[in-house]
Design a protein around this motif. Structure first.
Motif, PDB file in Angstrom:
ATOM      1  N   ALA A   4      55.251  40.965  47.147  1.00  0.00           N
ATOM      2  CA  ALA A   4      55.536  39.572  46.458  1.00  0.00           C
ATOM      3  C   ALA A   4      54.081  39.516  45.726  1.00  0.00           C
ATOM      4  CB  ALA A   4      55.943  38.465  47.371  1.00  0.00           C
ATOM      5  N   THR A   5      53.160  39.600  46.388  1.00  0.00           N
ATOM      6  CA  THR A   5      51.564  39.423  45.820  1.00  0.00           C
ATOM      7  C   THR A   5      51.441  40.232  44.688  1.00  0.00           C
ATOM      8  OG1 THR A   5      51.018  38.863  48.102  1.00  0.00           O
ATOM      9  CG2 THR A   5      49.156  39.097  46.477  1.00  0.00           C
ATOM     10  N   LEU A   6      51.727  41.621  44.927  1.00  0.00           N
ATOM     11  CA  LEU A   6      51.617  42.532  44.060  1.00  0.00           C
ATOM     12  C   LEU A   6      52.345  42.102  42.646  1.00  0.00           C
ATOM     13  CD1 LEU A   6      50.371  45.149  42.974  1.00  0.00           C
ATOM     14  CD2 LEU A   6      52.017  46.448  44.182  1.00  0.00           C
ATOM     15  N   ALA A   7      53.539  41.620  42.824  1.00  0.00           N
ATOM     16  CA  ALA A   7      54.303  41.433  41.830  1.00  0.00           C
ATOM     17  C   ALA A   7      53.942  40.272  41.017  1.00  0.00           C
ATOM     18  CB  ALA A   7      55.834  40.988  42.229  1.00  0.00           C
ATOM     19  N   SER A   8      53.397  39.351  41.756  1.00  0.00           N
ATOM     20  CA  SER A   8      52.703  38.158  41.238  1.00  0.00           C
ATOM     21  C   SER A   8      51.464  38.724  40.265  1.00  0.00           C
ATOM     22  CB  SER A   8      52.239  37.013  42.121  1.00  0.00           C
ATOM     23  OG  SER A   8      53.208  36.690  42.772  1.00  0.00           O
ATOM     24  N   ILE A   9      50.707  39.491  41.010  1.00  0.00           N
ATOM     25  CA  ILE A   9      49.594  39.808  40.179  1.00  0.00           C
ATOM     26  C   ILE A   9      49.919  40.722  38.749  1.00  0.00           C
ATOM     27  CG2 ILE A   9      47.624  41.455  40.298  1.00  0.00           C
ATOM     28  CD1 ILE A   9      47.122  40.676  43.091  1.00  0.00           C
ATOM     29  N   GLN A  10      50.842  41.537  38.926  1.00  0.00           N
ATOM     30  CA  GLN A  10      51.206  42.204  37.948  1.00  0.00           C
ATOM     31  C   GLN A  10      51.765  41.220  36.741  1.00  0.00           C
ATOM     32  OE1 GLN A  10      54.031  44.862  39.737  1.00  0.00           O
ATOM     33  NE2 GLN A  10      53.226  46.544  38.241  1.00  0.00           N
ATOM     34  N   GLN A  11      52.455  40.005  37.176  1.00  0.00           N
ATOM     35  CA  GLN A  11      52.899  39.341  36.215  1.00  0.00           C
ATOM     36  C   GLN A  11      51.619  38.738  35.426  1.00  0.00           C
ATOM     37  OE1 GLN A  11      55.386  36.415  38.380  1.00  0.00           O
ATOM     38  NE2 GLN A  11      56.826  36.456  36.515  1.00  0.00           N
ATOM     39  N   VAL A  12      50.383  38.349  36.360  1.00  0.00           N
ATOM     40  CA  VAL A  12      49.460  37.592  35.445  1.00  0.00           C
ATOM     41  C   VAL A  12      48.827  38.763  34.765  1.00  0.00           C
ATOM     42  CG1 VAL A  12      47.187  36.955  36.152  1.00  0.00           C
ATOM     43  CG2 VAL A  12      48.989  36.320  37.749  1.00  0.00           C
ATOM     44  N   ALA A  13      48.853  40.039  35.122  1.00  0.00           N
ATOM     45  CA  ALA A  13      48.129  40.774  34.422  1.00  0.00           C
ATOM     46  C   ALA A  13      49.078  41.301  33.095  1.00  0.00           C
ATOM     47  CB  ALA A  13      48.186  42.343  34.991  1.00  0.00           C
ATOM     48  N   GLN A  14      50.219  41.103  33.067  1.00  0.00           N
ATOM     49  CA  GLN A  14      51.118  41.421  31.974  1.00  0.00           C
ATOM     50  C   GLN A  14      51.131  40.066  30.848  1.00  0.00           C
ATOM     51  OE1 GLN A  14      54.412  42.932  33.934  1.00  0.00           O
ATOM     52  NE2 GLN A  14      53.568  44.870  34.275  1.00  0.00           N
ATOM     53  N   SER A  15      50.734  38.991  31.345  1.00  0.00           N
ATOM     54  CA  SER A  15      51.023  37.997  30.631  1.00  0.00           C
ATOM     55  C   SER A  15      50.288  37.876  29.349  1.00  0.00           C
ATOM     56  CB  SER A  15      50.615  36.443  31.440  1.00  0.00           C
ATOM     57  OG  SER A  15      49.160  36.572  31.607  1.00  0.00           O
ATOM     58  N   ASP A  16      50.513  36.917  28.635  1.00  0.00           N
ATOM     59  CA  ASP A  16      49.630  36.973  27.316  1.00  0.00           C
ATOM     60  C   ASP A  16      48.275  36.895  27.388  1.00  0.00           C
ATOM     61  OD1 ASP A  16      49.886  36.559  24.772  1.00  0.00           O
ATOM     62  OD2 ASP A  16      50.107  34.564  24.445  1.00  0.00           O
ATOM     63  N   GLU A  17      47.591  37.416  26.440  1.00  0.00           N
ATOM     64  CA  GLU A  17      46.082  37.757  26.409  1.00  0.00           C
ATOM     65  C   GLU A  17      45.311  36.410  26.732  1.00  0.00           C
ATOM     66  OE1 GLU A  17      42.284  38.280  25.065  1.00  0.00           O
ATOM     67  OE2 GLU A  17      43.416  40.020  24.782  1.00  0.00           O
ATOM     68  N   SER A  18      45.665  35.594  25.985  1.00  0.00           N
ATOM     69  CA  SER A  18      44.510  34.212  26.318  1.00  0.00           C
ATOM     70  C   SER A  18      44.836  33.633  27.505  1.00  0.00           C
ATOM     71  CB  SER A  18      44.983  33.279  25.109  1.00  0.00           C
ATOM     72  OG  SER A  18      46.505  32.797  25.082  1.00  0.00           O
ATOM     73  N   CYS A  19      45.952  33.593  28.279  1.00  0.00           N
ATOM     74  CA  CYS A  19      46.143  32.728  29.467  1.00  0.00           C
ATOM     75  C   CYS A  19      46.403  33.766  30.498  1.00  0.00           C
ATOM     76  CB  CYS A  19      47.109  31.833  29.353  1.00  0.00           C
ATOM     77  SG  CYS A  19      48.843  32.634  28.741  1.00  0.00           S
ATOM     78  N   CYS A  20      45.295  34.449  31.019  1.00  0.00           N
ATOM     79  CA  CYS A  20      45.442  35.115  32.057  1.00  0.00           C
ATOM     80  C   CYS A  20      45.215  34.377  33.473  1.00  0.00           C
ATOM     81  CB  CYS A  20      44.247  36.202  31.867  1.00  0.00           C
ATOM     82  SG  CYS A  20      43.763  37.282  33.283  1.00  0.00           S
ATOM     83  N   HIS A  21      46.238  33.673  33.888  1.00  0.00           N
ATOM     84  CA  HIS A  21      45.949  32.417  34.704  1.00  0.00           C
ATOM     85  C   HIS A  21      46.269  32.925  36.311  1.00  0.00           C
ATOM     86  CE1 HIS A  21      45.655  28.459  36.168  1.00  0.00           C
ATOM     87  NE2 HIS A  21      47.049  28.779  36.740  1.00  0.00           N
ATOM     88  N   PHE A  22      44.995  32.753  36.773  1.00  0.00           N
ATOM     89  CA  PHE A  22      45.204  33.660  38.465  1.00  0.00           C
ATOM     90  C   PHE A  22      45.071  32.123  39.210  1.00  0.00           C
ATOM     91  CE2 PHE A  22      44.449  37.948  40.106  1.00  0.00           C
ATOM     92  CZ  PHE A  22      44.668  37.715  41.268  1.00  0.00           C
ATOM     93  N   THR A  23      46.119  31.869  39.882  1.00  0.00           N
ATOM     94  CA  THR A  23      46.176  30.536  40.662  1.00  0.00           C
ATOM     95  C   THR A  23      45.294  30.906  41.954  1.00  0.00           C
ATOM     96  OG1 THR A  23      48.113  31.259  41.785  1.00  0.00           O
ATOM     97  CG2 THR A  23      48.514  30.055  39.737  1.00  0.00           C
ATOM     98  N   ASP A  24      44.912  29.781  42.508  1.00  0.00           N
ATOM     99  CA  ASP A  24      44.137  29.793  43.656  1.00  0.00           C
ATOM    100  C   ASP A  24      45.033  30.298  44.516  1.00  0.00           C
ATOM    101  OD1 ASP A  24      42.155  28.500  42.616  1.00  0.00           O
ATOM    102  OD2 ASP A  24      41.996  26.562  43.451  1.00  0.00           O
ATOM    103  N   GLU A  25      46.145  29.879  44.931  1.00  0.00           N
ATOM    104  CA  GLU A  25      47.162  30.453  45.836  1.00  0.00           C
ATOM    105  C   GLU A  25      47.226  31.929  45.843  1.00  0.00           C
ATOM    106  OE1 GLU A  25      50.032  28.375  47.664  1.00  0.00           O
ATOM    107  OE2 GLU A  25      51.022  29.993  48.254  1.00  0.00           O
ATOM    108  N   LEU A  26      47.549  32.414  44.668  1.00  0.00           N
ATOM    109  CA  LEU A  26      47.526  33.808  44.542  1.00  0.00           C
ATOM    110  C   LEU A  26      46.362  34.530  45.085  1.00  0.00           C
ATOM    111  CD1 LEU A  26      49.371  36.159  43.669  1.00  0.00           C
ATOM    112  CD2 LEU A  26      48.580  36.006  41.390  1.00  0.00           C
ATOM    113  N   TRP A  27      45.284  33.900  44.558  1.00  0.00           N
ATOM    114  CA  TRP A  27      44.115  34.439  44.807  1.00  0.00           C
ATOM    115  C   TRP A  27      43.713  34.589  46.265  1.00  0.00           C
ATOM    116  CZ3 TRP A  27      40.572  37.865  44.015  1.00  0.00           C
ATOM    117  CH2 TRP A  27      39.488  37.809  44.350  1.00  0.00           C
TER     118      TRP A  27
END
Lengths: 236, 423, 551
Positions: B326-349
């Motif tokens: 689950a965590t890996l998937a979320s990170i991947q999602q962050v990584a693949q998101s739009d260039e300007s809003c690479c948003h890494f939440t506290d929870e995920l971190w």
């Protein structure tokens, strides 16, 4: 006619009984050897297991990542594996000794050839094994270093390192068994590969930090011209 | 030198001459010619000004400097106390210099300082970096007074920092230590510390000096040990920390490997102490903390973000072994998101950090590799952090850091479950 | 004058070898049962002093006086206070002392007189009295504002109002002690007459009391003025012209560099007290660090060949803390006079033994320093037996209680009723006369008194102590104070452990390679000095005295 039959039967029987009388002790000896061998092998196995447990072999393997790899291949712990290997090698050897005791000439020949060959196979297996381990380790190290230093196509680099190490290991193993002997070209290319590997090892192991710093500096310098890598922030 | 000892005969002889002391200040050096005189005179003036009656010694383990640092120190004359608003010292001031092998790292220096503290029966010790430009005599008071007069055992510094200074501390070390050990320490790996003689002896007595992590991770380990035991803790405000930049820069991956690695290893060692602790408590803080904004830093976020994306893509197989799906998937999602809003939440971190610690504990792979795999993800987190806090004021940033700490604390049960599970 | 009994008349530098014993006639022995010590009593006890080994007696003022400042307020310079006896008694005592090889030093308190002195009584009669100019008068208290006030506990100003002549008179000490005016040649001449009077009686020297304050000048601190030195040169010149083997001792509570001036070029005082050294010896033992002692002695300038320092641990005044920094003073107060009642003026009113918490080892260590550092040592009466003090007696009387001779009636000091004694005896359990007295200590070979006799004997065995040069060894261990003293072929090494714990020390004695250190108390040889560091171990507060012999 009857006499001849009786005679030949008697002779045959005599021969048979003679043969049996001749063969039976050897058979018993063989069985004895195999049984005793089994016991010795078992004792050795226990001793090896105890010894490895004593020197904390499992922990050592854990640190190198060996255990994890075994676990992935659904194999038992390294200690267990090694002690079982010792058991089988010893017991098979006794088995062969036992057959040898039967004094069947062709079998004896094969067995002696097997004994001559056995260590080579053993060494080859070890080489292969270590080679695979090293390939995995350095492949991963390369990958991580490349990613952290922003080297282009890290996976390709990692695969090259892995491939080179495995190739070397395979050739070395084959050579051990004596299969690759005639193939000079292969030997040459392998030697070349070994040099490359040596360099890779040097970079990856001995001079890992130096190499990384060189790379980092190189890339940082390039990038600083456009922009800093991490800007002016400090992490500590 | 006698066999089986790490104390040279010469060092021992010098210590014998010093005899019992009340206060010991350790300054480990390694090619610090430029700054060492300034640092040492600040310490000496501080000692005379604030602890004029105490018996003091300055211990200098030197990692074989080739620029004459130790000679400079040995031959340095005492500063002019009268112009420094202090009376001349009542007692002889001692400086003891000894060499140690540079391969032992800062941990080797620490061990010598602790051994000296033990042998000289020092009541309070301070450790000070040799490359400080911003040190003043007041630092000595700030580092030692709470220990010497108030009976604290361990003192962590608080520096006045720029907005985006010390990101590794703010994002991993400080909140993780607070959540796990239960004490809110702002700077667990500052270069300056205060220790009671008692704690120094306990640290010295730990059978860890042969371990690899101690070479560079000694400060983290020291903090973690102080927090895990039954010691009185405090913090003290020192002011801005400005260091001379002639030190060789260590790469981010190495820094993480050393510091975070030492913390993970400490977690393992102190498991019995922290596993049952809940919540966290504040630690008394001495000194007046100013809220001066030291101005912004120029940061290239894009580069960091790119490195994060590449890292996640390239290290997919490695991360798969470390992180939960689950965590890996979320990170991947962050990584693949739009260039300007690479948003890494506290929870995920926080989950990511915890899962790394768990994977480290269970040795899912070579531990150095594991720590190296954290670097690209950390870059992603920082890039997100910088973006989100770009315009934040000093107070807002403080609140953000506080909420991250709370997040770490809330997710501690998640961490403990993973930590206890068999691989 | 009984010069025949003078075995040492021919050495003009005799004061260099002096071991002083400071005593007040009043405190020593009462022969007539009036509760106050006297000269006949002191004479009785000369045998004791001879036995102790001291060779010079320093007598505190014994002149007629209203005794408002323990005799330092003199109302007649050429007589004896009736409580102490007569001039004839004094003459007898002097002869007896000389017969035993002991010199006698008296007080010359001529910075000021008592306000009861006829001179002052005359001077205040009217503004045109011929004696008027013998004192310092002013219509305003604004003159000489830069001069500090010495007795800060009791005095607010250096000027006091005289209601008779309606003017202010100058006094550096108590207001009942008007200062003499040395700008007046008649005063100088009169002072010389006083000296002549006593010298002719046979007195061997004078301690010049309060010598820095003789002359006043506007805009200065009124201390150490060149005009003051003029006065001293005048007196010294007269002394040298008319007498032999007499000496002057300056009491100047000043920094060594300022005191240095009182030696002149060997044409002012022969001996001067080294005030700053004293508190630093106490400080060094408390800090367990030799730094204070070495620092002050290294800051001490060299003095003319014919001059000598006078060094002491305690005296009849408070342990003065004027010659230390504020930080050092606070430290000494906190360590030695935690209780405020122990403090007086800028100092501590306690004796040696109580300061050392009656620790025999520390008392011995300090006496060891006193007797081996350069200078002529001064032992204060009673300290040789470890007498205690009474801080409740007011002013500095606590350290001036009767000498404790035995455990009997009035400690053997007097046959009077105890209520009649000039000051009560010390009678507590620790320092009281039943516990601490000469009689009991004389009977024990191991008493402080017996030890003092021994160390004084050793001190007198070689001139290296009194005349040798000084060189500090600086071993790495700062708790050990070690020094070499050399005079010709005589070489002496002292090693003192200032700390309360055992210490090891490595001395650099390469210069003395081949010599054998002989421990002076037991006479045992120690291992020969070679070119390696000389290792010694010392117990708590232990010290070694070695004679370095070539054999």
């Amino acid at each position: 006619m009857e006499n001849i039959l009786v005679n030949s039967l008697t002779t045959t029987l005599q021969n048979l009984s003679g043969m049996i009388a001749h063969f039976l002790p050897r058979l018993i000896a063989m069985i004895a050897i195999i049984v005793i061998g089994g016991i010795i092998a078992w004792i050795l196995k226990v001793i090896v297991r105890r010894f490895l447990w004593f020197v904390k072999f499992n922990q050592i393997c854990e640190a190198t990542g060996f255990t994890q790899m075994l676990a992935k291949a659904a194999l038992p712990s390294p200690t267990e594996l090694l002690s079982r290997l010792v058991f089988w090698v010893v017991w098979v050897s006794f088995l062969l000794f036992g057959f040898n005791a039967l004094e069947i000439a062709p079998l004896q020949e094969e067995i002696s050839r097997f004994f001559l060959f056995l260590p080579q196979i053993f060494v080859a297996i070890v080489i292969l094994f270590v080679g695979v381990l090293a390939a995995n380790f350095f492949g991963r190290a390369t990958l991580l270093t490349a990613v952290n230093t922003n080297w282009p196509s890290p996976r390709l680099l990692s695969s090259i390192v892995r491939f080179l190490i495995i190739t070397l290991a395979v050739t070395m193993a084959l050579e051990r068994i004596g299969l690759g002997r005639g193939v000079v070209e292969i030997a040459f290319s392998i030697a070349f590969g070994a040099v490359m590997l040596g360099l890779a090892l040097a970079f990856g192991l001995g001079g890992r930090d130096v190499a990384r710093k060189l790379l980092e500096r190189h890339f940082l310098e390039n990038e600083e011209k456009e922009d800093d890598q991490d800007g002016g922030i400090s992490h500590l | 030198m006698a066999k089986g000892t790490f104390l040279s005969d010469d060092f021992l002889r010098q210590l014998t001459a010093v005899g019992e002391v009340d206060i010991l200040v350790g300054v480990p050096t390694s090619n610090n010619r430029k700054t060492i005189e300034h640092v040492v005179s600040a310490i000496q003036i501080g000692l005379v000004k604030y602890f004029s009656r105490a018996r003091t010694v300055l211990i200098n383990p030197d990692a074989g400097s080739r620029d004459g640092t130790s000679e400079l120190l040995r031959n340095a004359s005492l500063p002019d106390f009268r112009t420094a608003l202090a009376t001349p010292p009542l007692r002889t001031m001692h400086t003891v210099t000894t060499r140690y092998h540079s391969s032992l790292g800062p941990g080797g220096a620490l061990r010598l300082i602790l051994a000296a503290a033990d042998l000289l029966r020092a009541k309070a010790c301070a450790i000070v970096s040799p490359d400080l430009i911003s040190i003043t005599p007041e630092w000595v008071d700030a580092l030692i007074r709470p220990i010497y007069h108030e009976g604290y055992d361990y003192l962590a510094p608080i520096y006045q920092r720029q907005k985006f200074d010390g990101l590794l501390i703010k994002n991993i070390l400080s909140p993780l230590i607070s959540a796990v050990y239960g004490y809110r320490i702002e700077e667990p790996v500052g270069g300056e510390f205060g220790l009671s003689g008692n704690l120094a002896c306990d640290l010295l007595g730990q059978d860890l000096w042969h371990e690899d992590f101690i070479r560079y991770g000694a400060p983290v380990w020291m903090t973690a040990t102080a927090l895990s035991g039954n010691y009185r803790l405090c913090q003290s405000f020192l002011g801005p920390k400005i260091q001379s930049s002639n030190q060789v820069e260590v790469g981010l991956a190495d820094t993480i490997q050393r510091v975070v690695g030492a913390l993970f290893r400490s977690l393992e060692m102190h498991e019995p102490q922290w596993i049952s602790r809940n919540g966290s408590q504040t630690v008394p803080t001495f000194g007046f903390q100013s809220e001066l904004d030291l101005g912004p830093l120029r940061v290239n976020r894009k580069k960091m973000c790119d490195m994060f994306r590449t890292g996640v893509a390239e290290l997919f197989s490695i991360l798969g072994k470390i992180l939960s799906p689950a965590t890996l998937a979320s990170i991947q999602q962050v990584a693949q998101s739009d260039e300007s809003c690479c948003h890494f939440t506290d929870e995920l971190w926080v989950k990511t950090v915890y899962e790394f610690a768990i994977a480290y504990h269970h040795s899912v792979m070579n531990r150095d590799h594991l720590l190296q795999a954290l670097t690209p993800i950390y870059r992603g987190r920082i890039s997100s952090y910088l973006l989100e806090n770009h315009g934040a004021s000093f107070q807002e940033l403080k609140a953000r850091i506080e909420s991250l700490r709370v997040r770490y604390e809330n997710l501690k049960p998640y961490f403990i479950t993973g930590w206890r599970a068999k691989a | 004058m009984n010069q025949k009994n003078f075995p040492f008349d021919d050495d003009p530098l005799w004061y260099k070898d002096a071991i002083f014993y400071e005593v007040h006639v009043r405190t020593f022995k009462d022969s007539d049962g009036d509760g106050i010590g006297d000269f006949r009593g002191l004479m009785e006890k000369l045998d004791y002093l001879e036995e102790l080994g001291v060779n010079t007696l320093w007598l505190l003022p014994f002149y007629p006086s209203p005794l408002k400042d323990d005799g330092y307020d003199i109302s007649n310079y050429t007589d004896i206070h009736p409580s102490y006896g007569t001039l004839e008694d004094f003459r007898l005592f002097l002869n007896e002392a000389h017969r035993r090889g002991m010199r006698v030093l008296t007080e010359l308190v001529v910075n000021h007189t008592s306000d009861q002195h006829p001179w002052f009584q005359e001077a205040r009669q009217s503004r045109d009295n011929p004696r008027r100019d013998w004192y310092v008068w002013s219509d305003t208290p604004e003159k000489y504002r830069n001069a500090r006030i010495i007795f800060t506990d009791t005095e607010q100003s250096n000027w006091a109002w005289d209601s008779v002549s309606k003017a202010y008179y100058w006094h550096r000490f108590f207001s009942h002690q008007p200062d003499l005016n040395y700008d007046n040649p008649a005063v100088r001449e009169e002072v010389w007459n006083i000296m002549k009077f006593w010298l002719d009686l046979g007195v061997d020297g004078f301690r010049l009391d309060a010598v820095p304050y003789l002359v006043e000048r506007e805009g200065t601190s009124c201390e150490n003025l060149p005009e003051t030195h003029e006065v001293l040169k005048f007196l010294r010149h007269r002394l040298d012209t008319f007498y032999r083997c007499k000496f002057l001792l300056a009491e100047a509570n000043q920094w060594p560099s300022d005191v240095r001036a009182y030696f002149g070029d060997g044409d002012e005082c022969h001996v001067a007290f080294h005030f700053p050294l004293m508190p630093r010896m106490f400080m060094a033992v408390r800090l367990e660090d030799r730094k204070p002692v070495i620092e002050i002695l290294e800051k001490t300038p060299p003095i003319p060949e014919t001059c000598q320092w006078g060094i002491f641990l305690r005296n009849h005044d408070e342990l003065t803390l004027e010659m230390v920094t504020d930080e050092e003073r606070d430290y000494l107060y906190d360590e030695y006079a935690k209780d405020r009642i122990m403090r007086v003026n800028v100092g501590i009113r306690r004796r040696l033994a109580p300061l050392m918490e009656n620790d025999r080892r520390r008392i011995e260590l300090l006496n060891g320093l006193l007797l081996s550092l350069p200078g002529s040592p001064i032992i204060y009466y009673g300290d040789e037996i470890g007498m205690g003090d009474n801080v409740y007696l007011g002013d500095r009387n606590g350290v001036r209680t009767p000498m404790q001779w035995n455990g009997g009636w009035n400690a053997g000091f007097s046959n009077a009723d105890p209520e009649m004694l000039y000051l009560p005896l010390i009678s507590n359990a620790l320092y009281g006369y039943q516990a601490v007295n000469v009689e009991s200590q004389r009977r024990s070979m191991h008493s402080l008194l017996s030890w003092m006799k021994q160390i004084i004997r050793i001190r007198k065995s070689s001139r290296v102590f009194s005349r040798g040069s000084l060189e500090f060894l600086n071993p790495a261990n700062h708790r050990v104070l070690a020094y070499i003293r050399e005079a010709g072929q005589d070489k002496f090494l002292a090693v003192n452990n200032l700390s309360s714990s055992a210490q090891a020390v490595e001395l650099d004695l390469r210069r003395f390679q081949g010599l054998i250190p002989i421990e002076m108390f037991g006479g045992n040889p120690f291992p020969r000095v070679n070119n390696r560091p000389y290792l010694l171990t010392l117990g708590p507060y232990q010290f070694f005295w070695f004679k370095l012999r070539k054999l």
